[in-house]
Design an enzyme around this catalytic site. Sequence first.
Site, PDB file in Angstrom:
ATOM      1  N   MET A  28       0.846  -1.192   0.000  1.00  0.00           N
ATOM      2  CA  MET A  28       0.000   0.000   0.000  1.00  0.00           C
ATOM      3  C   MET A  28       0.888   1.251   0.000  1.00  0.00           C
ATOM      4  O   MET A  28       0.463   2.335   0.397  1.00  0.00           O
ATOM      5  CB  MET A  28      -0.942  -0.013   1.208  1.00  0.00           C
ATOM      6  CG  MET A  28      -1.880  -1.233   1.169  1.00  0.00           C
ATOM      7  SD  MET A  28      -3.394  -1.042   2.099  1.00  0.00           S
ATOM      8  CE  MET A  28      -2.778  -0.875   3.742  1.00  0.00           C
ATOM      9  N   HIS A  35       9.426  -3.495   3.330  1.00  0.00           N
ATOM     10  CA  HIS A  35       9.041  -3.678   1.920  1.00  0.00           C
ATOM     11  C   HIS A  35      10.277  -3.902   1.049  1.00  0.00           C
ATOM     12  O   HIS A  35      10.258  -4.723   0.130  1.00  0.00           O
ATOM     13  CB  HIS A  35       8.317  -2.427   1.392  1.00  0.00           C
ATOM     14  CG  HIS A  35       7.021  -2.125   2.061  1.00  0.00           C
ATOM     15  ND1 HIS A  35       6.816  -0.977   2.790  1.00  0.00           N
ATOM     16  CD2 HIS A  35       5.855  -2.812   2.119  1.00  0.00           C
ATOM     17  CE1 HIS A  35       5.582  -0.964   3.250  1.00  0.00           C
ATOM     18  NE2 HIS A  35       4.972  -2.071   2.868  1.00  0.00           N
ATOM     19  N   GLY A 147       5.126 -10.057   4.195  1.00  0.00           N
ATOM     20  CA  GLY A 147       5.916  -9.950   5.416  1.00  0.00           C
ATOM     21  C   GLY A 147       5.281 -10.736   6.558  1.00  0.00           C
ATOM     22  O   GLY A 147       4.053 -10.771   6.702  1.00  0.00           O
ATOM     23  N   ASP A 150       2.493  -9.420   9.251  1.00  0.00           N
ATOM     24  CA  ASP A 150       1.047  -9.595   9.074  1.00  0.00           C
ATOM     25  C   ASP A 150       0.748 -11.094   9.014  1.00  0.00           C
ATOM     26  O   ASP A 150       0.303 -11.623   7.992  1.00  0.00           O
ATOM     27  CB  ASP A 150       0.590  -8.881   7.803  1.00  0.00           C
ATOM     28  CG  ASP A 150       0.837  -7.386   7.900  1.00  0.00           C
ATOM     29  OD1 ASP A 150       0.349  -6.761   8.845  1.00  0.00           O
ATOM     30  OD2 ASP A 150       1.557  -6.841   7.039  1.00  0.00           O
ATOM     31  N   GLN A 153      -2.748 -12.193   8.005  1.00  0.00           N
ATOM     32  CA  GLN A 153      -2.979 -11.905   6.580  1.00  0.00           C
ATOM     33  C   GLN A 153      -2.377 -13.010   5.707  1.00  0.00           C
ATOM     34  O   GLN A 153      -2.977 -13.444   4.727  1.00  0.00           O
ATOM     35  CB  GLN A 153      -2.351 -10.549   6.235  1.00  0.00           C
ATOM     36  CG  GLN A 153      -2.223 -10.270   4.755  1.00  0.00           C
ATOM     37  CD  GLN A 153      -1.832  -8.835   4.465  1.00  0.00           C
ATOM     38  OE1 GLN A 153      -2.672  -7.958   4.537  1.00  0.00           O
ATOM     39  NE2 GLN A 153      -0.578  -8.576   4.119  1.00  0.00           N
ATOM     40  N   SER A 185       6.684  -0.520  10.121  1.00  0.00           N
ATOM     41  CA  SER A 185       5.316  -0.420   9.624  1.00  0.00           C
ATOM     42  C   SER A 185       5.152   0.961   9.020  1.00  0.00           C
ATOM     43  O   SER A 185       5.731   1.938   9.522  1.00  0.00           O
ATOM     44  CB  SER A 185       4.335  -0.594  10.797  1.00  0.00           C
ATOM     45  OG  SER A 185       3.065  -0.078  10.446  1.00  0.00           O
ATOM     46  N   SER A 186       4.365   1.048   7.965  1.00  0.00           N
ATOM     47  CA  SER A 186       4.110   2.368   7.366  1.00  0.00           C
ATOM     48  C   SER A 186       3.482   3.295   8.392  1.00  0.00           C
ATOM     49  O   SER A 186       3.684   4.506   8.365  1.00  0.00           O
ATOM     50  CB  SER A 186       3.188   2.221   6.158  1.00  0.00           C
ATOM     51  OG  SER A 186       3.792   1.368   5.214  1.00  0.00           O
TER      52      SER A 186
HETATM   53  O1  PAF Z   1      -0.013  -5.841   3.604  1.00  0.00           O
HETATM   54  C1  PAF Z   1      -0.451  -4.909   2.897  1.00  0.00           C
HETATM   55  O2  PAF Z   1       0.199  -3.878   2.664  1.00  0.00           O
HETATM   56  C2  PAF Z   1      -1.828  -5.025   2.288  1.00  0.00           C
HETATM   57  O3  PAF Z   1      -2.702  -5.672   3.153  1.00  0.00           O
HETATM   58  C3  PAF Z   1      -1.830  -5.693   0.889  1.00  0.00           C
HETATM   59  C4  PAF Z   1      -1.353  -7.139   0.962  1.00  0.00           C
HETATM   60  C5  PAF Z   1      -0.949  -4.897  -0.060  1.00  0.00           C
HETATM   61  C6  PAF Z   1      -3.261  -5.705   0.336  1.00  0.00           C
HETATM   62  O4  PAF Z   1      -3.767  -4.410   0.196  1.00  0.00           O
END
Ligand code: PAF
Length: 284
Positions: A28, A35, A147, A150, A153, A185-186
């Site tokens: 994002m 990242h 990563g 998360d 996720q 984290s952003s």
């Molecule tokens: O982890 C993230 O930055 C977001 O959840 C992702 C995987 C890009 C989906 O929008």
Amino acid sequence: MRTVRTVAELRALLKPARPGSIGFVPTMGALHEGHLSLLRAARGGNDTVVLSIFVNPTQFTEASDLVAYPRDEARDLALAETEGVDVVFAPDAAEMYPDGFATTVSVRGTIAESLEGAHRGRAHFDGVATVVTKLLLAVLPDVAYFGAKDAQQVVVVRRAVADLGLPVRIEVCPTSRDHDGLARSSRNTRLSALERTRALAIPRALKAVQDAAAEGVVDADALRERALDGLPGDGLAFEYVAIVDPLTFEQVETVEREAIVAVAARVGDVRLIDNIRIEPGGRR
Ligand code: PAF
């Protein structure tokens, strides 16, 4: 490096790249060292590297969080160029969610409904699963990089990928941490200096649990108590400290095999998550 805004342009650009391998890093934006470590893994393992930058509105369950989410595309593109990214896919919301959009990829069960699903609402992982599916279908990578910060996720994405038969391998890279242990984290950019100091209670709590597990504590309640010991009185509030099975995200009562300690905390207006893995009687 090419930057494209539409799926049609992306597909045309990637056509000649196949059958070479394509590594994909969905983000994002507001790129940080975490990242960049994903981009390096993708660069090291593939012929072509694709980065997506899309602040996905459907996974935000608090409007203020979406508005406050950091955005700096020029900086992101410069960093991507430095990391040797070949293609940046940076669509707008209308490209991802055209008029009349009515389809949701919804993963059911504890993996999506516990912890983040319970606290942020189930729309969160519906939004993540839907956008990740769309991004994977747009890029059709061989490998997609996520990563470990998360953790939930990752499990939700793996489930959706397996259930839908998407032809991609999911690779998980270790959580990237600042020198003092705070997970990158952003959202960290939104912390004041004082809040950033207070946020260090998160890695401290995780380390306390890890140490207790290493000492042989296996009772989940006792381990959770260690996490909450010595917390600063104000400025940081844990939403949850949970000890869960890494595959099912069911809470465990006794740590008999590898488990994940997952936390979410609010520091001022900023919500942060982090996790570590523990093993009974041993440290990883
Ligand atoms: O982890 C993230 O930055 C977001 O959840 C992702 C995987 C890009 C989906 O929008």
